[in-house]
Write an enzyme that holds these catalytic residues in place. Structure first.
Site, PDB file in Angstrom:
ATOM      1  N   GLY A 107       0.728  -1.253  -0.108  1.00  0.00           N
ATOM      2  CA  GLY A 107       0.096   0.137  -0.048  1.00  0.00           C
ATOM      3  C   GLY A 107       0.968   1.407  -0.176  1.00  0.00           C
ATOM      4  O   GLY A 107       0.702   2.298   0.739  1.00  0.00           O
ATOM      5  N   ALA A 108       1.655   1.254  -0.908  1.00  0.00           N
ATOM      6  CA  ALA A 108       2.717   2.323  -0.996  1.00  0.00           C
ATOM      7  C   ALA A 108       2.542   3.602  -1.852  1.00  0.00           C
ATOM      8  O   ALA A 108       3.106   4.534  -2.215  1.00  0.00           O
ATOM      9  CB  ALA A 108       4.445   2.048  -1.376  1.00  0.00           C
TER      10      ALA A 108
ATOM     11  N   ALA B  33      -0.149   5.532  -1.338  1.00  0.00           N
ATOM     12  CA  ALA B  33      -0.793   6.875  -0.931  1.00  0.00           C
ATOM     13  C   ALA B  33      -0.580   7.094   0.435  1.00  0.00           C
ATOM     14  O   ALA B  33       0.223   5.864   1.108  1.00  0.00           O
ATOM     15  CB  ALA B  33      -2.407   6.434  -1.072  1.00  0.00           C
TER      16      ALA B  33
ATOM     17  N   ARG C 141      -2.735   0.356  -7.488  1.00  0.00           N
ATOM     18  CA  ARG C 141      -2.374   1.452  -8.617  1.00  0.00           C
ATOM     19  C   ARG C 141      -0.880   1.480  -8.687  1.00  0.00           C
ATOM     20  O   ARG C 141      -0.253   2.448  -8.242  1.00  0.00           O
ATOM     21  CB  ARG C 141      -2.826   2.832  -7.913  1.00  0.00           C
ATOM     22  CG  ARG C 141      -4.425   2.929  -7.867  1.00  0.00           C
ATOM     23  CD  ARG C 141      -5.119   3.912  -7.108  1.00  0.00           C
ATOM     24  NE  ARG C 141      -4.811   3.859  -5.630  1.00  0.00           N
ATOM     25  CZ  ARG C 141      -5.077   5.024  -4.824  1.00  0.00           C
ATOM     26  NH1 ARG C 141      -5.729   5.834  -5.127  1.00  0.00           N
ATOM     27  NH2 ARG C 141      -4.635   4.716  -3.558  1.00  0.00           N
TER      28      ARG C 141
ATOM     29  N   ASN D 296       1.473  -2.439   5.517  1.00  0.00           N
ATOM     30  CA  ASN D 296       0.555  -1.276   5.642  1.00  0.00           C
ATOM     31  C   ASN D 296      -0.705  -1.130   4.871  1.00  0.00           C
ATOM     32  O   ASN D 296      -1.589  -0.413   5.259  1.00  0.00           O
ATOM     33  CB  ASN D 296       1.492  -0.035   5.029  1.00  0.00           C
ATOM     34  CG  ASN D 296       0.867   1.271   4.703  1.00  0.00           C
ATOM     35  OD1 ASN D 296       0.317   1.871   5.780  1.00  0.00           O
ATOM     36  ND2 ASN D 296       0.223   1.685   3.502  1.00  0.00           N
TER      37      ASN D 296
ATOM     38  N   TYR E  84     -14.264  -2.359  11.071  1.00  0.00           N
ATOM     39  CA  TYR E  84     -12.979  -1.955  10.818  1.00  0.00           C
ATOM     40  C   TYR E  84     -12.159  -1.969  12.149  1.00  0.00           C
ATOM     41  O   TYR E  84     -11.029  -2.451  12.212  1.00  0.00           O
ATOM     42  CB  TYR E  84     -13.010  -0.393  10.446  1.00  0.00           C
ATOM     43  CG  TYR E  84     -11.592   0.277  10.447  1.00  0.00           C
ATOM     44  CD1 TYR E  84     -10.628  -0.264   9.404  1.00  0.00           C
ATOM     45  CD2 TYR E  84     -10.954   1.034  11.412  1.00  0.00           C
ATOM     46  CE1 TYR E  84      -9.264   0.232   9.200  1.00  0.00           C
ATOM     47  CE2 TYR E  84      -9.870   1.413  11.158  1.00  0.00           C
ATOM     48  CZ  TYR E  84      -9.164   1.297  10.301  1.00  0.00           C
ATOM     49  OH  TYR E  84      -7.624   1.595  10.118  1.00  0.00           O
TER      50      TYR E  84
ATOM     51  N   LYS F 158      -8.682  -4.324  13.097  1.00  0.00           N
ATOM     52  CA  LYS F 158      -7.602  -3.736  13.677  1.00  0.00           C
ATOM     53  C   LYS F 158      -7.135  -4.298  14.888  1.00  0.00           C
ATOM     54  O   LYS F 158      -5.952  -4.581  15.129  1.00  0.00           O
ATOM     55  CB  LYS F 158      -7.636  -2.217  13.643  1.00  0.00           C
ATOM     56  CG  LYS F 158      -7.502  -1.524  12.172  1.00  0.00           C
ATOM     57  CD  LYS F 158      -5.953  -1.578  11.817  1.00  0.00           C
ATOM     58  CE  LYS F 158      -5.912  -1.278  10.325  1.00  0.00           C
ATOM     59  NZ  LYS F 158      -4.533  -1.632   9.819  1.00  0.00           N
TER      60      LYS F 158
ATOM     61  N   GLY G  44      -3.652   7.235  15.427  1.00  0.00           N
ATOM     62  CA  GLY G  44      -5.072   7.757  15.664  1.00  0.00           C
ATOM     63  C   GLY G  44      -5.521   8.486  14.350  1.00  0.00           C
ATOM     64  O   GLY G  44      -5.066   7.789  13.256  1.00  0.00           O
TER      65      GLY G  44
HETATM   66  P1  NAP Z   1      -4.666   5.528   2.217  1.00  0.00           P
HETATM   67  O1  NAP Z   1      -4.270   6.836   1.805  1.00  0.00           O
HETATM   68  O2  NAP Z   1      -6.217   5.287   1.729  1.00  0.00           O
HETATM   69  O3  NAP Z   1      -3.718   4.365   1.711  1.00  0.00           O
HETATM   70  C1  NAP Z   1      -3.975   3.259   1.634  1.00  0.00           C
HETATM   71  C2  NAP Z   1      -3.195   2.525   0.971  1.00  0.00           C
HETATM   72  O4  NAP Z   1      -3.424   1.028   0.991  1.00  0.00           O
HETATM   73  C3  NAP Z   1      -3.058   2.668  -0.451  1.00  0.00           C
HETATM   74  O5  NAP Z   1      -1.738   2.792  -1.114  1.00  0.00           O
HETATM   75  C4  NAP Z   1      -3.774   1.586  -1.300  1.00  0.00           C
HETATM   76  O6  NAP Z   1      -3.400   1.354  -2.516  1.00  0.00           O
HETATM   77  C5  NAP Z   1      -3.326   0.337  -0.309  1.00  0.00           C
HETATM   78  N1  NAP Z   1      -4.314  -0.756  -0.477  1.00  0.00           N
HETATM   79  C6  NAP Z   1      -5.868  -0.686  -0.158  1.00  0.00           C
HETATM   80  N2  NAP Z   1      -6.268  -1.911  -0.470  1.00  0.00           N
HETATM   81  C7  NAP Z   1      -5.087  -2.730  -0.804  1.00  0.00           C
HETATM   82  C8  NAP Z   1      -5.102  -3.944  -1.473  1.00  0.00           C
HETATM   83  N3  NAP Z   1      -6.319  -4.776  -1.594  1.00  0.00           N
HETATM   84  N4  NAP Z   1      -3.800  -4.224  -1.852  1.00  0.00           N
HETATM   85  C9  NAP Z   1      -2.901  -3.608  -2.096  1.00  0.00           C
HETATM   86  N5  NAP Z   1      -2.919  -2.226  -1.295  1.00  0.00           N
HETATM   87  C10 NAP Z   1      -4.174  -2.014  -0.764  1.00  0.00           C
HETATM   88  O7  NAP Z   1      -4.917   5.240   3.864  1.00  0.00           O
HETATM   89  P2  NAP Z   1      -3.612   5.177   4.947  1.00  0.00           P
HETATM   90  O8  NAP Z   1      -4.290   6.168   5.970  1.00  0.00           O
HETATM   91  O9  NAP Z   1      -2.458   5.717   4.510  1.00  0.00           O
HETATM   92  O10 NAP Z   1      -3.928   3.881   5.637  1.00  0.00           O
HETATM   93  C11 NAP Z   1      -2.507   3.130   5.520  1.00  0.00           C
HETATM   94  C12 NAP Z   1      -2.858   2.033   6.883  1.00  0.00           C
HETATM   95  O11 NAP Z   1      -2.830   2.854   7.981  1.00  0.00           O
HETATM   96  C13 NAP Z   1      -4.215   1.142   6.861  1.00  0.00           C
HETATM   97  O12 NAP Z   1      -3.607  -0.153   7.251  1.00  0.00           O
HETATM   98  C14 NAP Z   1      -4.931   1.945   7.952  1.00  0.00           C
HETATM   99  O13 NAP Z   1      -5.903   0.888   8.368  1.00  0.00           O
HETATM  100  C15 NAP Z   1      -3.897   2.440   8.821  1.00  0.00           C
HETATM  101  N6  NAP Z   1      -4.317   3.304   9.774  1.00  0.00           N
HETATM  102  C16 NAP Z   1      -4.643   4.746   9.241  1.00  0.00           C
HETATM  103  C17 NAP Z   1      -5.187   5.681   9.904  1.00  0.00           C
HETATM  104  C18 NAP Z   1      -5.536   6.995   9.555  1.00  0.00           C
HETATM  105  O14 NAP Z   1      -6.134   7.840  10.143  1.00  0.00           O
HETATM  106  N7  NAP Z   1      -5.445   7.323   8.205  1.00  0.00           N
HETATM  107  C19 NAP Z   1      -5.098   5.344  11.622  1.00  0.00           C
HETATM  108  C20 NAP Z   1      -4.660   4.165  11.899  1.00  0.00           C
HETATM  109  C21 NAP Z   1      -4.198   3.327  11.107  1.00  0.00           C
HETATM  110  P3  NAP Z   1      -4.122   1.054  -3.921  1.00  0.00           P
HETATM  111  O15 NAP Z   1      -5.415   1.437  -3.844  1.00  0.00           O
HETATM  112  O16 NAP Z   1      -3.298   1.532  -4.827  1.00  0.00           O
HETATM  113  O17 NAP Z   1      -3.918  -0.548  -3.987  1.00  0.00           O
END
Ligand code: NAP
Length: 260
Positions: free
Chosen positions: A15-16, A18, A41, A93, A159, A163, A190
């Site tokens: 998931g690199a 974004a 992507r 990630n 969700y 987690k 958070g």
């Molecule tokens: P984001 O900006 O939406 O990025 C998510 C990334 O995951 C994207 O690069 C996406 O890439 C990839 N992804 C999603 N589904 C995928 C799949 N089936 N196969 C491969 N890649 C996949 O969200 P983010 O906030 O950076 O989230 C990253 C991680 O942090 C997640 O595990 C999330 O649960 C965790 N997190 C986020 C927050 C927050 O508040 N944002 C807080 C705590 C933990 P593609 O769509 O190109 O595949």
């Protein structure tokens, strides 16, 4: 004891394309690591490769991967070019949330996507990568945790449950690896302003923006900084679990919204 150097080490980030994953790629580039980047992507990954090399990455190899697809994960890891097979750090990630409905009104396909990505995806990738780490006697697995794994919030049962599962998978893996030099860390956050809410609300940008309204959220770089810190501790130090929040957040439910 010396800091663990990542210079020339292979760091695999799922998931690199974004948010936090992309920030991790930049942060590990600055450490001189070799970056193995995956996402669906792939064109986004390819677009960042030159910049990452300029930022210090020793090399970049990007490939398309949907972590939900067990066969594709196994094939992609087994089929890596020889010079990319010895993964030193895995950052699990890739993850997402979908919807914010009450449980009995939630969409089963949303639940499947969250569980298939956040739980099963982590398992498929971990299984495919960790066997090699054990054989080589070195490696570090970092899982992306969340305040959501500690306290559920309304509409977030699935969700948050996904987690919470990551937290215990992380802890169980650490137990299974006891007696090896491998390290396992759950680095949780958070609220971080990324595409996360945009994905949750399927492109409803106005609703997504409201999530971060009147608070100062964490940035993806804040989390990447913590992940690089955890992976560069001296080799005998294992950061088991870390939770970071913005100063405007106490837990999953309590925020300091500065409304005038
Ligand atoms: P984001 O900006 O939406 O990025 C998510 C990334 O995951 C994207 O690069 C996406 O890439 C990839 N992804 C999603 N589904 C995928 C799949 N089936 N196969 C491969 N890649 C996949 O969200 P983010 O906030 O950076 O989230 C990253 C991680 O942090 C997640 O595990 C999330 O649960 C965790 N997190 C986020 C927050 C927050 O508040 N944002 C807080 C705590 C933990 P593609 O769509 O190109 O595949």
């Amino acid at each position: 004891m010396a800091k663990y150097s990542l210079k020339g080490r292979i760091v695999f980030i799922t998931g690199a394309s974004a948010g936090i994953g992309a920030a991790c790629a930049r942060a590990f580039a600055a450490e001189g690591a070799r970056l193995l980047l995956a996402a669906r992507r792939v064109e986004r990954l390819e677009a960042t490769a030159a910049g990452l090399r300029e930022a210090g990455a020793a090399a970049v190899h990007a490939f398309k991967l949907d972590v939900q697809d067990r066969g594709a994960v196994e094939e992609a890891i087994a089929g890596l070019p020889a010079e990319w097979r010895e993964i030193d750090v895995l950052v699990n990630n890739a993850g997402l949330s979908r919807g914010l409905e009450k449980l009995w009104e939630g969409k089963p396909q949303d639940w499947e996507e969250m569980i298939d990505t956040n739980v099963k995806g982590v398992l498929w990738v971990t299984r495919a990568v960790v066997a090699g780490m054990v054989a080589r006697g070195r490696g570090h697995v970092v899982n992306l945790g969340s305040t959501a794994q500690e306290l559920a919030y309304p509409g977030g049962a699935v969700y948050c449950g996904s987690k919470a599962a990551v937290k215990l998978i992380n802890d169980g893996l650490r137990e299974d690896l006891l007696g090896t030099p491998l390290r396992v860390s759950d680095i949780g956050a958070g609220m971080v302003e990324t595409e996360f809410s945009d994905v949750r609300f399927r492109g409803d940008k106005e609703r997504a923006a409201k999530v971060y309204q009147d608070i100062t959220p964490l940035t993806p770089d804040d989390i990447a900084d913590a992940i690089v810190w955890a992976t560069t501790r001296p080799a005998h130090v294992n950061v088991a679990h870390m939770i970071m929040t913005t100063i405007d957040q106490a837990n999953s439910l309590m925020f300091n919204r500065r409304t005038s």
